[in-house]
Every structure is written in C-alpha cells, then in structure tokens.
Design an enzyme around this catalytic site. Structure first.
Site, PDB file in Angstrom:
ATOM      1  N   ARG A 134      32.824  30.328 -61.263  1.00 52.82           N
ATOM      2  CA  ARG A 134      32.011  29.842 -62.382  1.00 52.82           C
ATOM      3  C   ARG A 134      32.829  29.802 -63.672  1.00 52.82           C
ATOM      4  O   ARG A 134      32.701  28.876 -64.487  1.00 52.82           O
ATOM      5  CB  ARG A 134      30.775  30.725 -62.553  1.00 52.82           C
ATOM      6  CG  ARG A 134      29.815  30.230 -63.618  1.00 52.82           C
ATOM      7  CD  ARG A 134      28.543  31.054 -63.659  1.00 52.82           C
ATOM      8  NE  ARG A 134      28.786  32.437 -64.061  1.00 52.82           N
ATOM      9  CZ  ARG A 134      27.831  33.369 -64.154  1.00 52.82           C
ATOM     10  NH1 ARG A 134      26.584  33.056 -63.856  1.00 52.82           N
ATOM     11  NH2 ARG A 134      28.127  34.589 -64.516  1.00 52.82           N
ATOM     12  N   LYS A 155      29.176  28.831 -69.373  1.00 57.05           N
ATOM     13  CA  LYS A 155      29.158  30.193 -69.916  1.00 57.05           C
ATOM     14  C   LYS A 155      30.235  30.283 -70.999  1.00 57.05           C
ATOM     15  O   LYS A 155      31.352  30.777 -70.776  1.00 57.05           O
ATOM     16  CB  LYS A 155      29.395  31.220 -68.810  1.00 57.05           C
ATOM     17  CG  LYS A 155      28.942  32.636 -69.186  1.00 57.05           C
ATOM     18  CD  LYS A 155      28.940  33.530 -67.961  1.00 57.05           C
ATOM     19  CE  LYS A 155      28.550  34.954 -68.300  1.00 57.05           C
ATOM     20  NZ  LYS A 155      27.153  35.074 -68.730  1.00 57.05           N
ATOM     21  N   GLU A 178      15.015  30.591 -68.769  1.00 61.45           N
ATOM     22  CA  GLU A 178      15.807  31.799 -68.549  1.00 61.45           C
ATOM     23  C   GLU A 178      15.667  32.727 -69.747  1.00 61.45           C
ATOM     24  O   GLU A 178      15.050  32.380 -70.763  1.00 61.45           O
ATOM     25  CB  GLU A 178      17.288  31.438 -68.350  1.00 61.45           C
ATOM     26  CG  GLU A 178      17.899  30.701 -69.547  1.00 61.45           C
ATOM     27  CD  GLU A 178      19.342  30.286 -69.323  1.00 61.45           C
ATOM     28  OE1 GLU A 178      19.993  30.862 -68.429  1.00 61.45           O
ATOM     29  OE2 GLU A 178      19.816  29.394 -70.054  1.00 61.45           O
TER      30      GLU A 178
END
Length: 340
Positions: A93, A191, A224
């Site tokens: 990721r 991210k 989220e």
C-alpha cells in the site's frame, strides 16, 4: 527600557554561534523534558544513511517537501512478540501511495523492506509499532519538487507506554458523526501526510467527549473514521463494511474480512459483505466497530445518541478482536521475523 525583540535576536545569535555539541545537548535536554506516552526507540534516515537510537538526533530538514508542502506518504506495521505483522501488505500500500503521489523510490522494494526490518532490530522493541515515510525530499521551499535533490525514506520505531488507552477501547468507545468535510476519493485512497481533515475530525470528537468522528461520503453513506475503518453486524448476523473505492483500503479491515469467515463456519455469522451503508442502517445494527492498526478491532457502544445493545461490546466484535490478536501471534504467512 530594553527592546525585547533586540534581546531575542541577541539570544538567537548567541544560540547559533554555539558549538554543535551545545546544540546537541539542548536538543537532548528538550527531548528528555517531554513527558510523552510514547518512546522513540530507533530511527532510519536515508539522508544519514543509517539508524540512530538517540531521540535527540531523530530530525528531518525544514526544507523537506514533506514538511512544508505535505508531499509525502507513510504507512505503519505493528510489532508483536518480535514479529512484524502484515509488513508486506502495508508495504504494498505504501508503494502504491508513493506512485499515486508521484514520488520516486530511493531504493527498490526489497531494499526498503530490509531497511525497515533492520530498524526494528536496532530498536530492540518486541511490542510496538513501525512507522515509515517516503518524502519528495529536501531541496528548497518551492511548490514543485523539481528542486528536490532526491526522495527520502524515514522510519521510526515507537513504543506506546499508555496501557490505559487499551483498557478504555476494550470497554467500548463513543463516536460522533463528523462535520469536517471528508477528503476527495483521489486523496482518501492515498495514505499521505496530508492529515489536516483527519486531525480536525479527531479534535472535534474529543471536544464532544467522543473517541472519533465518523465521516459520510458525498452521497451520505458511511465512509470511515479519521484513521480507521468502520464495520457493522446487522440484526441478521451479517458483517457489513463500506466499499474501499472512496476511502483508504485498510490492511486490518481486509484481514478481518478474511478471518470473519471462521465465524461463518461456527454459525456465529451468516454472511460477510462490502456494501454502501446508510446512517440509518448503521444505527440499526446490533454492533459497530472500528478497525485499524492502532485500534485493531475496537467496539463502538455509542454513535451520536444511538447506544448499541446494552452499551457493552458485542459478542461478534469481541470474537473478531480475539481472532486478529491470535492471528498476530501465530499466523506464519503474514508475520515477518525480526532478528535482534
């Protein structure tokens, strides 16, 4: 009367004229005076080309574009009993985030992986977390990274010294619906270090006496939390979780989806689905939980004014927490051994 500005300038001039040893001593004293609940046990910097275990020199340049432009990405991995949990999943990721952020790698994937493991080894930490960043690098204070000399890899090993926080989470937490605008999906799925919306959402929750804020997407569906995913157990005993197309694809959340299959085999769950979840549907659920590397599986006992069940953690949530903890301790396929 003396001019305080002139005094400050004079003090500053005297400070910068001190030897590097004096500067180090002041930084060391500054660090020692910080009564935080986290200890920094080791840091790697590709600028220095090595690892330090001295918090006084765990620093990055001010002209690093990650500092003044937010042009950087990061990820993390838990350390349990001397093993890194889901290192490769987090690293994949991390590299995807770097690609979307147009940051070139300073090393190949295997070299980065080796550096991360070596940093944990140098820290001697057997239970904690590893956090790592890839920055566009230092070079200037312009907007474009074209003047940056080279991208930079940083990593740090953290040991949290606040066990009380875990006790609070195990009893269940309260969340609120966040009023802070959610990130656009293009940025939410990456991210990056651009965490101002996340910070403001967390602060809003704390000011309301809650643990976290829950974001809704542009269509009003549950999205989220500020640094965790959300899941529910319906009255029909189905585990449901929002799609990852507009939010960060959580490594812990995805692992929970896999482990939850065992609860179907035992007859505790009837199904597992990723779907669009309305607020009404979420608040009608039997159980709600937060999922992430920092919280693992954290039971939510109240969302806004809605109290779930009897205000205590639900059985499925506890089962999933036990499964992920056991997975962290014994699953050979996703644990990476650290040689100390």
């Amino acid at each position: 009367m003396k001019d305080p500005w002139r005094l400050n300038v004079a003090n500053f001039k005297r400070l910068i004229m001190r030897s590097s040893q004096k500067a180090y001593e002041r930084m060391k004293a500054f660090r020692e005076n910080i009564k935080g609940k986290q200890q920094y046990l080791a840091m790697y910097s590709s600028i220095f080309g090595g690892i330090t275990t001295d918090p006084a020199v765990m620093i990055i340049p001010m002209d690093d574009h990650m500092v003044h432009r937010g042009h950087g990405v990061f990820d993390t991995a838990a350390i349990m009993d001397g093993y890194l949990y889901e290192l490769d999943q987090h690293l994949d990721r991390f590299l995807n985030s770097a690609s979307r952020s147009k940051i070139d790698l300073p090393f190949d994937r295997e070299s980065i992986r080796r550096i991360l493991i070596q940093t944990v080894s140098a820290s001697k930490c057997r239970n904690g977390s590893l956090r790592y960043w890839l920055s566009a690098g230092p070079g200037d204070f312009n907007l474009s990274p074209s003047g940056c000399h080279q991208s930079v890899l940083y990593a740090i090993v953290i040991q949290d010294m606040s066990p009380a926080a875990g006790a609070v989470k195990s009893r269940g937490v309260k969340v609120i619906t966040s009023s802070i605008p959610i990130k656009h999906p293009k940025f939410a799925i990456t991210k990056s270090v651009n965490y101002l919306p996340n910070v403001l959402s967390k602060m809003e929750a704390e000011e309301a006496g809650a643990f976290a804020g829950i974001w809704l997407d542009d269509e009003g569906f549950v999205a989220e939390g500020p640094n965790m995913n959300v899941a529910f157990v319906t009255k029909e005993k189905e585990l449901i979780m929002p799609h990852f197309d507009k939010i960060l694809s959580g490594c812990t959340a995805k692992r929970v989806l896999t482990l939850a299959e065992r609860l179907i085999e035992k007859g505790k769950l009837r199904g597992i689905r990723k779907k669009n979840v309305t607020v009404e549907e979420g608040k009608k659920a039997d159980e709600m939980m937060l999922l992430g590397s920092g919280v693992l599986v954290c039971p939510v006992v109240q969302w806004d004014e809605k109290i779930f069940g009897d205000g205590k953690p639900g059985d499925i949530t506890e089962d999933l927490l036990n499964l992920i903890v056991e997975d962290m301790k014994s699953s050979p396929s996703i644990r990476t051994s650290v040689l100390y």
